[in-house]
Design an enzyme around this catalytic site. Structure first.
Site, PDB file in Angstrom:
ATOM      1  N   LYS A 101       0.857  -1.187   0.000  1.00 40.74           N
ATOM      2  CA  LYS A 101       0.000   0.000   0.000  1.00 40.74           C
ATOM      3  C   LYS A 101       0.888   1.229   0.000  1.00 40.74           C
ATOM      4  CE  LYS A 101      -4.480   0.883   0.404  1.00 40.74           C
ATOM      5  NZ  LYS A 101      -5.553  -0.038  -0.026  1.00 40.74           N
ATOM      6  N   THR A 198     -15.283  -2.428  -7.705  1.00 39.34           N
ATOM      7  CA  THR A 198     -15.343  -2.677  -6.257  1.00 39.34           C
ATOM      8  C   THR A 198     -16.804  -2.804  -5.822  1.00 39.34           C
ATOM      9  OG1 THR A 198     -13.349  -1.333  -6.107  1.00 39.34           O
ATOM     10  CG2 THR A 198     -14.398  -1.943  -4.033  1.00 39.34           C
ATOM     11  N   TYR A 233     -20.371   7.967  -0.481  1.00 32.41           N
ATOM     12  CA  TYR A 233     -20.949   7.991  -1.831  1.00 32.41           C
ATOM     13  C   TYR A 233     -19.882   8.327  -2.860  1.00 32.41           C
ATOM     14  CZ  TYR A 233     -25.448   7.538  -4.202  1.00 32.41           C
ATOM     15  OH  TYR A 233     -26.509   7.057  -4.937  1.00 32.41           O
ATOM     16  N   GLY A 234     -18.685   7.788  -2.629  1.00 34.60           N
ATOM     17  CA  GLY A 234     -17.612   7.906  -3.620  1.00 34.60           C
ATOM     18  C   GLY A 234     -17.758   6.766  -4.611  1.00 34.60           C
ATOM     19  N   SER A 372      -8.364  -5.021 -11.240  1.00 37.87           N
ATOM     20  CA  SER A 372      -6.998  -4.528 -11.453  1.00 37.87           C
ATOM     21  C   SER A 372      -6.144  -5.653 -12.050  1.00 37.87           C
ATOM     22  CB  SER A 372      -6.358  -4.100 -10.133  1.00 37.87           C
ATOM     23  OG  SER A 372      -6.637  -2.750  -9.863  1.00 37.87           O
TER      24      SER A 372
HETATM   25  N1  GLU Z   1      -7.315   0.301  -3.361  1.00 38.24           N
HETATM   26  C1  GLU Z   1      -8.086  -0.856  -3.680  1.00 38.24           C
HETATM   27  C2  GLU Z   1      -8.123  -1.820  -2.515  1.00 38.24           C
HETATM   28  O1  GLU Z   1      -7.918  -1.439  -1.381  1.00 38.24           O
HETATM   29  C3  GLU Z   1      -7.642  -1.499  -4.991  1.00 38.24           C
HETATM   30  C4  GLU Z   1      -6.239  -1.967  -5.016  1.00 38.24           C
HETATM   31  C5  GLU Z   1      -5.733  -2.403  -6.379  1.00 38.24           C
HETATM   32  O2  GLU Z   1      -6.517  -2.382  -7.331  1.00 38.24           O
HETATM   33  O3  GLU Z   1      -4.568  -2.748  -6.453  1.00 38.24           O
HETATM   34  O4  GLU Z   1      -8.424  -2.962  -2.657  1.00 38.24           O
END
Ligand code: GLU
Length: 432
Positions: A101, A198, A233-234, A372
């Site tokens: 991250k 997501t 609400y994103g 992704s």
């Molecule tokens: N930020 C998103 C997560 O927490 C996506 C991470 C990604 O696509 O690598 O799962």
């Protein structure tokens, strides 16, 4: 205690508990708890110095993978907790990735577009030597989006071309360089369906859960008109609400950082989004069908949204929002953790014991990183898939992830999907 530290302690505690129950050797447990590498970065944009991080937690299953967030509350502990959760999430989703991250301590709402562009590029200059399509693959997270990925990937490709003057500039090479980032705009190698992924993945998982519950004698749930409240609400909360509404669920309340609305007859997520775009907030948007009218609903606080007597509660904003102070007031029967870490450890335990079914973040929001992966795969193989193909693959992958966790959890007395998810993930990580 700061929320980042709390989150990190919770993530580490559940890994420890799970790894011990699997009787793993102490060194192995330690390697699952501690990250492989912590990059703490200080970098400048003009005269301003920023602090950021990229934490690479574990790469047993493949390249590190995980988003980058821009937020004033970013801390080393928070990024480390989120990197740890990415390792588990990728394993739960069955992806050939480890976890990482990134984050920058900044309030992006105070920057104009130019400054945001500069900041994104400067961050990439700070991390470019230790990322790559087969090393570490960043993506969007809180307050970052395809536009920011575009600036980042552009800066990354420029850097690589500068460093390796003999690098080929054909399509295939460029595609593979671009695979270093996912969540990109479509015209530079992004995947159709990534933006909605997501939310869509969360709805697939919820549907799979509802099917199981309807066939179960233990959990009684009415068969239609289930009510839902969504906090946030994103990108995540909006698409969850929109797709859940399309599946016949009744969304009665949604919120953003400025307030929440309650429409008892059920609101229309798309009209509400159009209203939010006009007003800058959902507060005051009481939209049924294509009409918004003051008589349809009322404004409530974001905190009271969490306490509504709904069937399904969806925290899709930030971490630790369901905690010791409000856990006893939660009335929902099912909670879908669409944000990362929205329920603290104490609240998790309390609610699970009470019989609330919680779909943990590492499963519920894994649709984002799953698409992704599909984007990365298309880039690496020079392919471009239709949106239907992406969505169908996502559905199959989400169902598979759900059933492996459900089967594992079915053996427990209380249906604890989080414990089951960590067990499945850790077994996969250490087996490799
Ligand atoms: N930020 C998103 C997560 O927490 C996506 C991470 C990604 O696509 O690598 O799962």
């Amino acid at each position: 205690m700061n929320t980042g530290r709390k989150m990190l302690e919770s993530a580490q505690a559940i890994i420890l508990k799970t790894a011990k129950s699997l009787k793993l050797a102490n060194e192995l447990i330690e390697r699952l708890i501690q990250p492989n590498v912590i990059h703490e970065l200080n970098f400048s944009v003009g005269k301003k110095i920023y602090k950021g991080f990229r934490i690479q937690h574990n790469n047993n299953l493949g390249p590190y993978k995980g988003g980058i967030r821009f937020h004033p509350n970013v801390s080393r502990e928070e990024v480390q907790a989120l990197a740890t959760l990415m390792t588990i999430k990728c394993a739960v989703a069955g992806l050939p990735y480890g976890g990482a991250k990134g984050g920058v301590i900044v309030d992006p709402k105070k920057l104009n577009e130019n400054e945001l562009d500069e900041l994104s590029r400067a961050y990439v200059r700070a991390i470019n030597t230790f990322i790559g399509a087969e090393i570490d693959v960043p993506a969007p997270d809180v307050n970052t989006n395809p536009k920011i990925m575009e600036w980042m990937v552009d800066e990354y490709v420029k850097r690589i071309k500068n460093q390796k003057s003999k690098i080929k500039t054909d399509h295939e090479t460029l595609n593979k360089l671009r695979a270093t980032f996912t969540g990109k705009p479509i015209d530079i190698g992004g995947s159709l369906g990534r933006t909605e992924a997501t939310g869509r993945g969360g709805v697939f998982i919820l549907k799979a859960l509802l099917n199981k519950l309807r066939n179960s004698k233990v959990y009684s749930l009415k068969s239609n008109n289930l009510t839902v409240a969504v906090q946030g609400y994103g990108n995540v909360g909006y698409y969850f609400a929109k797709l859940a509404h399309e599946q016949g669920l009744k969304i009665i309340s949604v919120s953003d950082s400025k307030g929440a609305v309650l429409v008892n007859d059920g609101l229309d997520p798309e009209t509400t989004m159009n209203c939010k775009k006009e007003k800058g907030t959902v507060a005051g948007c009481y939209c049924k069908g294509s009409v918004c009218d003051i008589r349809y609903g009322k404004t409530i606080s974001s905190a009271s949204l969490l306490e509504l007597p709904v069937d399904i509660l969806v925290p899709a904003a930030l971490e630790n929002v369901i905690n010791e102070t409000n856990m006893k007031k939660i009335k929902a029967k099912i909670i879908v953790e669409m944000a990362n870490g929205p329920i603290t450890e104490e609240a998790y335990e309390y609610l699970t014991k009470k019989g609330v079914i919680i779909i943990p973040d590492v499963l519920a929001n894994s649709g984002g990183v799953t698409v992704s992966y599909l984007e990365w795969y298309q880039n690496m193989h020079g392919e471009k898939w239709s949106e239907d193909k992406v969505n169908e693959k996502l559905r199959l992958m989400m169902d598979k992830a759900f059933y492996s966790i459900w089967d594992k959890a079915s053996g427990y007395k209380a249906l604890d999907l989080k414990q089951a998810a960590f067990e499945v993930a850790i077994e996969r990580i250490v087996k490799k």
